[in-house]
Design an enzyme around this catalytic site. Structure first.
Site, PDB file in Angstrom:
ATOM      1  N   GLY A 140       0.787  -1.241   0.000  1.00 39.54           N
ATOM      2  CA  GLY A 140       0.000   0.000   0.000  1.00 39.54           C
ATOM      3  C   GLY A 140       0.814   1.284   0.000  1.00 39.54           C
ATOM      4  O   GLY A 140       1.702   1.479  -0.841  1.00 39.54           O
ATOM      5  N   ILE A 141       0.511   2.153   0.962  1.00 42.24           N
ATOM      6  CA  ILE A 141       1.121   3.490   1.012  1.00 42.24           C
ATOM      7  C   ILE A 141       2.634   3.399   1.246  1.00 42.24           C
ATOM      8  O   ILE A 141       3.421   4.098   0.589  1.00 42.24           O
ATOM      9  CB  ILE A 141       0.442   4.321   2.136  1.00 42.24           C
ATOM     10  CG1 ILE A 141      -1.020   4.615   1.750  1.00 42.24           C
ATOM     11  CG2 ILE A 141       1.199   5.607   2.405  1.00 42.24           C
ATOM     12  CD1 ILE A 141      -1.880   5.198   2.873  1.00 42.24           C
TER      13      ILE A 141
ATOM     14  N   ARG B  14       5.633  -8.050   8.491  1.00 36.73           N
ATOM     15  CA  ARG B  14       5.679  -9.379   9.102  1.00 36.73           C
ATOM     16  C   ARG B  14       5.680 -10.493   8.068  1.00 36.73           C
ATOM     17  O   ARG B  14       6.369 -11.494   8.214  1.00 36.73           O
ATOM     18  CB  ARG B  14       4.493  -9.556  10.056  1.00 36.73           C
ATOM     19  CG  ARG B  14       4.523  -8.649  11.263  1.00 36.73           C
ATOM     20  CD  ARG B  14       3.155  -8.554  11.884  1.00 36.73           C
ATOM     21  NE  ARG B  14       2.168  -8.088  10.902  1.00 36.73           N
ATOM     22  CZ  ARG B  14       0.872  -8.010  11.087  1.00 36.73           C
ATOM     23  NH1 ARG B  14       0.368  -8.390  12.237  1.00 36.73           N
ATOM     24  NH2 ARG B  14       0.077  -7.567  10.138  1.00 36.73           N
ATOM     25  N   ASN B  15       4.883 -10.365   7.026  1.00 36.31           N
ATOM     26  CA  ASN B  15       4.680 -11.455   6.072  1.00 36.31           C
ATOM     27  C   ASN B  15       5.839 -11.531   5.070  1.00 36.31           C
ATOM     28  O   ASN B  15       6.041 -10.612   4.262  1.00 36.31           O
ATOM     29  CB  ASN B  15       3.346 -11.232   5.350  1.00 36.31           C
ATOM     30  CG  ASN B  15       3.008 -12.349   4.398  1.00 36.31           C
ATOM     31  OD1 ASN B  15       3.709 -12.571   3.419  1.00 36.31           O
ATOM     32  ND2 ASN B  15       1.943 -13.064   4.697  1.00 36.31           N
TER      33      ASN B  15
ATOM     34  N   ASP C 116       8.130  -7.249  13.162  1.00 33.16           N
ATOM     35  CA  ASP C 116       6.824  -6.962  13.745  1.00 33.16           C
ATOM     36  C   ASP C 116       7.047  -5.782  14.688  1.00 33.16           C
ATOM     37  O   ASP C 116       7.740  -5.919  15.704  1.00 33.16           O
ATOM     38  CB  ASP C 116       6.330  -8.205  14.513  1.00 33.16           C
ATOM     39  CG  ASP C 116       4.967  -7.978  15.156  1.00 33.16           C
ATOM     40  OD1 ASP C 116       4.566  -6.815  15.317  1.00 33.16           O
ATOM     41  OD2 ASP C 116       4.325  -8.984  15.505  1.00 33.16           O
TER      42      ASP C 116
ATOM     43  N   TYR D 247     -10.101   2.991  16.136  1.00 33.11           N
ATOM     44  CA  TYR D 247      -9.091   3.288  15.112  1.00 33.11           C
ATOM     45  C   TYR D 247      -8.736   4.781  15.159  1.00 33.11           C
ATOM     46  O   TYR D 247      -7.553   5.147  15.146  1.00 33.11           O
ATOM     47  CB  TYR D 247      -9.631   2.886  13.736  1.00 33.11           C
ATOM     48  CG  TYR D 247      -8.696   3.211  12.584  1.00 33.11           C
ATOM     49  CD1 TYR D 247      -7.576   2.429  12.330  1.00 33.11           C
ATOM     50  CD2 TYR D 247      -8.950   4.306  11.759  1.00 33.11           C
ATOM     51  CE1 TYR D 247      -6.731   2.728  11.275  1.00 33.11           C
ATOM     52  CE2 TYR D 247      -8.104   4.607  10.687  1.00 33.11           C
ATOM     53  CZ  TYR D 247      -6.991   3.818  10.449  1.00 33.11           C
ATOM     54  OH  TYR D 247      -6.151   4.108   9.408  1.00 33.11           O
TER      55      TYR D 247
ATOM     56  N   ILE E 214      -7.719   5.585   0.657  1.00 36.08           N
ATOM     57  CA  ILE E 214      -6.685   5.372  -0.360  1.00 36.08           C
ATOM     58  C   ILE E 214      -6.815   3.933  -0.870  1.00 36.08           C
ATOM     59  O   ILE E 214      -6.973   2.994  -0.075  1.00 36.08           O
ATOM     60  CB  ILE E 214      -5.270   5.602   0.237  1.00 36.08           C
ATOM     61  CG1 ILE E 214      -5.158   6.978   0.926  1.00 36.08           C
ATOM     62  CG2 ILE E 214      -4.194   5.431  -0.835  1.00 36.08           C
ATOM     63  CD1 ILE E 214      -5.302   8.197   0.058  1.00 36.08           C
TER      64      ILE E 214
END
Ligand code: NDP
Length: 241
Positions: A13-14, A34-35, A55, A145, A178
């Protein structure tokens, strides 16, 4: 000397869009996430970049990632883009969800920044955090959030004062919706669509990751040498209604 910028959430993403722009400016982006699969794909996509598994909720990961980045070059910048999103009514929100959102969006940003400061100090670097329009005003089902992004914004504004003496600038970008994998997951999980969202925006569309990435790259650069403690909306006029 090689110049690096550490980007938490640089694998998607951003953060990934910012990495592509910075790579075009000759900087080596250090992509944290992390992935591993996503991280390696991002590294393949961004020339000169390096993926480091991290992480941000784990102190030892932050320490290791910053140390590895410092062995590659001067850490000129830190982008805090790692973040997770959930929405819902507060009365349906669990303790685990509250903990997880703050652990990632706020405490993770603080832990990573704390590790990076000594290196940013010697390079007179710059910090940019990715907050949200949800920090600027009320958003439906977004009390949790929005609170994390409000905390992140306050953190950076005070940090800017703390670090000014060292010549380190710290700023916030505040995006509206976005088009990223996060938004796709949000729409899938909670409903809605991008066409419908378009109507909320004075510019009649949602944003692109690169449009936020460009502002991040600007704020990191010497072109923004007199900007610190600022909150820059990148939201197509959403918060100007
Ligand atoms: P994406 O989901 O596309 O990217 C999020 C990135 O954060 C991924 O690289 C992810 O990698 C990483 N990440 C998440 N948790 C952690 C963690 N614990 N440690 C390290 N990395 C982590 O989201 P966006 O690019 O859309 O979002 C980037 C930021 O912008 C977020 O903070 C988000 O809240 C904010 N934002 C986004 C908006 C939007 O509409 N897209 C609007 C306003 C703000 P991995 O999962 O592999 O760890």
């Amino acid at each position: 000397m090689i110049q690096t910028v550490i980007i938490s959430g640089g694998t998607s993403g951003i953060g990934l869009a910012a990495a592509e722009i910075l790579a075009g400016e000759g900087i080596r982006p250090i992509l944290l996430g992390r992935n591993e699969e996503r991280g390696k794909a991002a590294q393949d996509k961004v020339p000169g970049s390096l993926y480091i598994p991290c992480d941000v909720t784990k102190k030892e990961d932050c320490e290791r990632a910053v140390k590895a980045a410092s062995s590659i070059g001067n850490i000129k910048g830190l982008v805090l883009s790692a973040g997770i999103y959930t929405e819902g009514l507060l009365e349906n929100t669990t303790d685990e969800e509250i903990q997880k959102l703050f652990e990632t969006n706020v405490f993770g940003a603080m832990k990573l920044t704390r590790e990076a400061i000594p290196f940013l100090r010697s390079a007179k670097g710059s910090i940019v955090a990715v907050a949200s329009d949800a920090a600027m005003r009320g958003n439906v089902q977004c009390s949790l959030y929005g609170a994390t992004k409000g905390a992140l914004t306050s953190f950076i504004r005070s940090l800017a004062l703390e670090m000014a003496v060292d010549g380190i600038r710290a700023n916030v970008v505040s995006p509206g919706d976005i088009d990223t994998p996060l938004l796709d997951r949000q729409l899938k999980e909670y409903g809605g669509n991008k066409e419908e969202m378009r109507e909320w925006y004075p510019l009649d569309r949602i944003g692109k990751a690169a449009e936020v990435g460009e502002v991040i790259a600007f704020l990191l650069s010497e072109k923004a040498s007199f900007i610190t403690g600022a909150i820059v909306p990148v939201d197509g006029g959403l918060t100007d209604w």
